[in-house]
Motif scaffolding. Structure first.
Motif, PDB file in Angstrom:
ATOM      1  N   LYS A 226       0.795  -1.226   0.000  1.00 49.10           N
ATOM      2  CA  LYS A 226       0.000   0.000   0.000  1.00 49.10           C
ATOM      3  C   LYS A 226       0.830   1.279   0.000  1.00 49.10           C
ATOM      4  N   PHE A 227       2.102   1.214   0.434  1.00 49.35           N
ATOM      5  CA  PHE A 227       2.858   2.444   0.638  1.00 49.35           C
ATOM      6  C   PHE A 227       4.163   2.458  -0.171  1.00 49.35           C
ATOM      7  N   SER A 228       4.703   3.644  -0.338  1.00 54.06           N
ATOM      8  CA  SER A 228       5.944   3.846  -1.092  1.00 54.06           C
ATOM      9  C   SER A 228       7.117   3.132  -0.424  1.00 54.06           C
ATOM     10  N   HIS A 229       7.804   2.292  -1.190  1.00 57.92           N
ATOM     11  CA  HIS A 229       8.974   1.586  -0.649  1.00 57.92           C
ATOM     12  C   HIS A 229      10.075   2.569  -0.261  1.00 57.92           C
ATOM     13  N   LYS A 230      10.294   3.580  -1.091  1.00 55.05           N
ATOM     14  CA  LYS A 230      11.330   4.573  -0.799  1.00 55.05           C
ATOM     15  C   LYS A 230      11.074   5.250   0.542  1.00 55.05           C
ATOM     16  N   LYS A 231       9.851   5.717   0.755  1.00 59.48           N
ATOM     17  CA  LYS A 231       9.538   6.442   1.991  1.00 59.48           C
ATOM     18  C   LYS A 231       9.579   5.519   3.197  1.00 59.48           C
ATOM     19  N   MET A 232       9.061   4.295   3.058  1.00 61.43           N
ATOM     20  CA  MET A 232       9.023   3.379   4.191  1.00 61.43           C
ATOM     21  C   MET A 232      10.425   2.964   4.611  1.00 61.43           C
ATOM     22  N   MET A 233      11.282   2.599   3.638  1.00 67.23           N
ATOM     23  CA  MET A 233      12.630   2.160   3.986  1.00 67.23           C
ATOM     24  C   MET A 233      13.460   3.300   4.547  1.00 67.23           C
ATOM     25  N   THR A 234      13.321   4.487   3.965  1.00 67.48           N
ATOM     26  CA  THR A 234      14.068   5.642   4.468  1.00 67.48           C
ATOM     27  C   THR A 234      13.678   5.956   5.898  1.00 67.48           C
ATOM     28  N   PHE A 235      12.363   6.055   6.140  1.00 69.98           N
ATOM     29  CA  PHE A 235      11.884   6.387   7.484  1.00 69.98           C
ATOM     30  C   PHE A 235      12.270   5.290   8.478  1.00 69.98           C
TER      31      PHE A 235
ATOM     32  N   LEU B 112       7.524  -4.311  10.857  1.00 67.96           N
ATOM     33  CA  LEU B 112       6.327  -3.743  10.244  1.00 67.96           C
ATOM     34  C   LEU B 112       6.661  -2.879   9.031  1.00 67.96           C
ATOM     35  N   MET B 113       7.668  -2.019   9.164  1.00 67.81           N
ATOM     36  CA  MET B 113       7.934  -1.022   8.133  1.00 67.81           C
ATOM     37  C   MET B 113       8.992  -1.459   7.118  1.00 67.81           C
ATOM     38  N   LEU B 114       9.793  -2.477   7.444  1.00 69.48           N
ATOM     39  CA  LEU B 114      10.959  -2.758   6.601  1.00 69.48           C
ATOM     40  C   LEU B 114      10.983  -4.168   6.020  1.00 69.48           C
ATOM     41  N   TRP B 115      10.529  -5.170   6.771  1.00 79.12           N
ATOM     42  CA  TRP B 115      10.746  -6.568   6.388  1.00 79.12           C
ATOM     43  C   TRP B 115      10.160  -6.897   5.020  1.00 79.12           C
ATOM     44  N   SER B 116       8.855  -6.864   4.899  1.00 79.91           N
ATOM     45  CA  SER B 116       8.221  -7.209   3.626  1.00 79.91           C
ATOM     46  C   SER B 116       8.506  -6.169   2.544  1.00 79.91           C
ATOM     47  N   VAL B 117       8.655  -4.912   2.960  1.00 76.47           N
ATOM     48  CA  VAL B 117       8.968  -3.858   1.992  1.00 76.47           C
ATOM     49  C   VAL B 117      10.295  -4.148   1.302  1.00 76.47           C
ATOM     50  N   SER B 118      11.314  -4.528   2.081  1.00 76.13           N
ATOM     51  CA  SER B 118      12.637  -4.771   1.491  1.00 76.13           C
ATOM     52  C   SER B 118      12.605  -5.977   0.556  1.00 76.13           C
ATOM     53  N   ILE B 119      11.882  -7.023   0.933  1.00 79.40           N
ATOM     54  CA  ILE B 119      11.806  -8.213   0.079  1.00 79.40           C
ATOM     55  C   ILE B 119      11.052  -7.904  -1.216  1.00 79.40           C
ATOM     56  N   LYS B 120       9.928  -7.182  -1.106  1.00 75.88           N
ATOM     57  CA  LYS B 120       9.177  -6.850  -2.323  1.00 75.88           C
ATOM     58  C   LYS B 120       9.975  -5.889  -3.198  1.00 75.88           C
ATOM     59  N   ALA B 121      10.638  -4.904  -2.580  1.00 76.31           N
ATOM     60  CA  ALA B 121      11.423  -3.942  -3.356  1.00 76.31           C
ATOM     61  C   ALA B 121      12.527  -4.652  -4.134  1.00 76.31           C
ATOM     62  N   ALA B 122      13.163  -5.637  -3.499  1.00 70.10           N
ATOM     63  CA  ALA B 122      14.201  -6.407  -4.193  1.00 70.10           C
ATOM     64  C   ALA B 122      13.586  -7.263  -5.294  1.00 70.10           C
ATOM     65  N   SER B 123      12.454  -7.891  -4.996  1.00 72.90           N
ATOM     66  CA  SER B 123      11.806  -8.757  -5.976  1.00 72.90           C
ATOM     67  C   SER B 123      11.432  -7.998  -7.244  1.00 72.90           C
ATOM     68  N   LEU B 124      11.000  -6.747  -7.087  1.00 72.89           N
ATOM     69  CA  LEU B 124      10.572  -5.959  -8.230  1.00 72.89           C
ATOM     70  C   LEU B 124      11.731  -5.500  -9.119  1.00 72.89           C
ATOM     71  N   LEU B 125      12.965  -5.768  -8.694  1.00 69.49           N
ATOM     72  CA  LEU B 125      14.123  -5.415  -9.517  1.00 69.49           C
ATOM     73  C   LEU B 125      14.307  -6.378 -10.696  1.00 69.49           C
ATOM     74  N   GLY B 126      13.538  -7.466 -10.730  1.00 71.55           N
ATOM     75  CA  GLY B 126      13.648  -8.420 -11.839  1.00 71.55           C
ATOM     76  C   GLY B 126      12.328  -9.101 -12.103  1.00 71.55           C
ATOM     77  N   ASN B 127      12.243  -9.802 -13.227  1.00 73.01           N
ATOM     78  CA  ASN B 127      11.018 -10.529 -13.553  1.00 73.01           C
ATOM     79  C   ASN B 127      11.002 -11.878 -12.841  1.00 73.01           C
ATOM     80  N   HIS B 128       9.959 -12.684 -13.095  1.00 76.01           N
ATOM     81  CA  HIS B 128       9.810 -13.940 -12.345  1.00 76.01           C
ATOM     82  C   HIS B 128      10.943 -14.921 -12.637  1.00 76.01           C
ATOM     83  N   GLU B 129      11.585 -14.799 -13.811  1.00 72.10           N
ATOM     84  CA  GLU B 129      12.687 -15.703 -14.148  1.00 72.10           C
ATOM     85  C   GLU B 129      13.980 -15.334 -13.424  1.00 72.10           C
TER      86      GLU B 129
END
Length: 427
Positions: A71-80, A114-131
């Motif tokens: 729901k929220f911006s990865h940049k803002k959540m990880m920075t904060f 709450l603010m970092l765990w899933s955000v960091s994993i999703k942010a990393a995942s979005l750096l590439g496609n499913h392959e």
């Protein structure tokens, strides 16, 4: 405009190192329990309560952390999150009273889970496609380990420069961690994307996340398959923390030598084996992270069977060390890949974070029961029986990995057969 590849990997390094080292102050007891008791004035029981406060709060927050990631911006959540964790460290450095430390641990759980765990994993995942998920998640686990190891060695060196009775030794360690967190928070602002405008698969239309999607995540069979794969691998991860005890009690290894082996297993292997799992999925015919985890689980089953056999007559310490290192390799390589299974299963990006959160709650449950159960065995049974039970627990958990990787891989193959629709298989 698409970012250059070097920018993508630098971003992955910042995300990974931030996600890895962010827990170090919350887990300060792991290395500095005696200085905490001496300089902060806590009893060992109080330190244990401080640790359990973080653990209990973390379990509660894993699932909502996934919603935050969607729901929220990865940049803002990880920075904060990183800057807030650094500021909490500054408060910790004044050696506050016990009740304040309890509140700090709750706040650490909020900023890191709450603010970092899933955000960091999703942010990393979005750096590439499913392959590319195997490669990205493998390197993420490895870079986490490198960051944790490098900062731990550096702070230990700083700590050693002080006289044994100087209270500024521990304070300096805490301040260094705090400064690094704040610096990483600034870097996150400049390198991490919001996560809203990522490239999508041709047939996957971007859409907003809604709370009803939590039910959708729970209905998807791959959510449960991925959760149980993480559960099985993480059980082995928890069991490996008893390697030092096993080598000293069963093989008569000195505590110092066994402690060095613990560093090799828990620090060096973590940094090395995560990327190795990703390299296997990138440069071999085994492109599937799920299939690689399955093969590693079969290696673990064979290793655990040998550990059960040698447990009856432990004679060669070299054999014992070799088997534990082989088990550690399979475990850490799998840890570097198990979140890649979520992406490989073509989980829609708008519920990726929620899926990570739910999988984390279920997958990390061994944190709740492994330690008290194995500790009870150690206290009430002869060493050989206690560790036999421990290896049997690991064998059962690894069999779960084999079963659920088979189910997940079958699901992925059916999804590939329906590639014309591009939709995940959810039956």
């Amino acid at each position: 405009m698409e970012k250059p590849n070097s920018h993508r990997w630098l971003t992955l390094a910042i995300i990974s190192i931030s996600g890895g080292v962010s827990f170090d102050l919350a887990y300060l007891r792991y290395i500095y329990q005696i200085p905490m008791a001496k300089f902060m004035g806590f009893s060992n029981t109080e330190i244990g309560l401080i640790m359990s406060t973080f653990g209990i709060t973390a379990i509660i927050l894993y699932a909502p952390s996934g919603i935050i990631a969607d729901k929220f911006s990865h940049k803002k959540m990880m920075t904060f999150a990183m800057i807030a964790t650094g500021l909490l460290g500054l408060l910790m450095a004044v050696y506050p009273p016990f009740w304040v430390m309890i509140l700090i641990q709750v706040a650490f759980a909020i900023t890191t889970i709450l603010m970092l765990w899933s955000v960091s994993i999703k942010a990393a995942s979005l750096l590439g496609n499913h392959e590319e998920q195997g490669k990205i998640m493998g390197w993420m686990e490895g870079l986490r380990g490198v960051g944790v190891m490098a900062l731990a060695v550096f702070t230990m060196w700083i700590f050693s420069l002080f006289a044994p009775e100087n209270p500024n030794s521990l304070k300096s360690v805490i301040l260094i961690y705090s400064g690094v967190y704040i610096l990483l928070g600034v870097l996150c602002w400049f390198f991490v994307s919001d996560g809203f405008t990522t490239t999508t698969d041709a047939a996957e239309k971007p859409r907003a996340f809604s709370l009803n999607d939590i039910i959708s995540v729970l209905k998807i069979s791959t959510t449960w398959y991925c959760s149980m794969i993480i559960f099985g691998v993480y059980t082995i991860y928890a069991i490996l923390s008893y390697s030092t005890n096993y080598l000293t009690e069963m093989y008569g290894m000195t505590l110092v030598a066994a402690s060095y082996m613990g560093i090799v297993i828990n620090k060096i292997f973590r940094a090395m084996c995560g990327p190795l799992g990703g390299l296997i999925t990138t440069y071999t015919r085994l492109k599937s992270p799920t299939r690689v985890i399955q093969l590693l689980a079969l290696v673990s089953i064979a290793t655990l069977a040998l550990l059960l056999i040698t447990n009856q007559n432990p004679t060669s310490v070299a054999v014992g060390i070799g088997l534990i290192l082989l088990l550690a390799f399979a475990c850490y390589a799998s840890r570097g890949l198990y979140f890649a299974c979520i992406g490989e299963a073509r989980t829609p990006k708008y519920i990726m974070g929620t899926t990570v959160g739910i999988c984390s709650v279920i997958g990390f449950l061994p944190d709740v029961f492994v330690y008290p159960v194995v500790g009870h065995w150690q206290d009430t049974l002869p060493a050989a029986d206690a560790y036999r039970n421990m290896w049997l627990m690991g064998l059962g958990a690894t069999c779960l990995v084999v079963v659920f990787t088979f189910l997940l891989f079958s699901n992925i193959k059916r999804a590939s057969a329906k590639n014309t629709t591009g939709q995940p298989v959810t039956e």
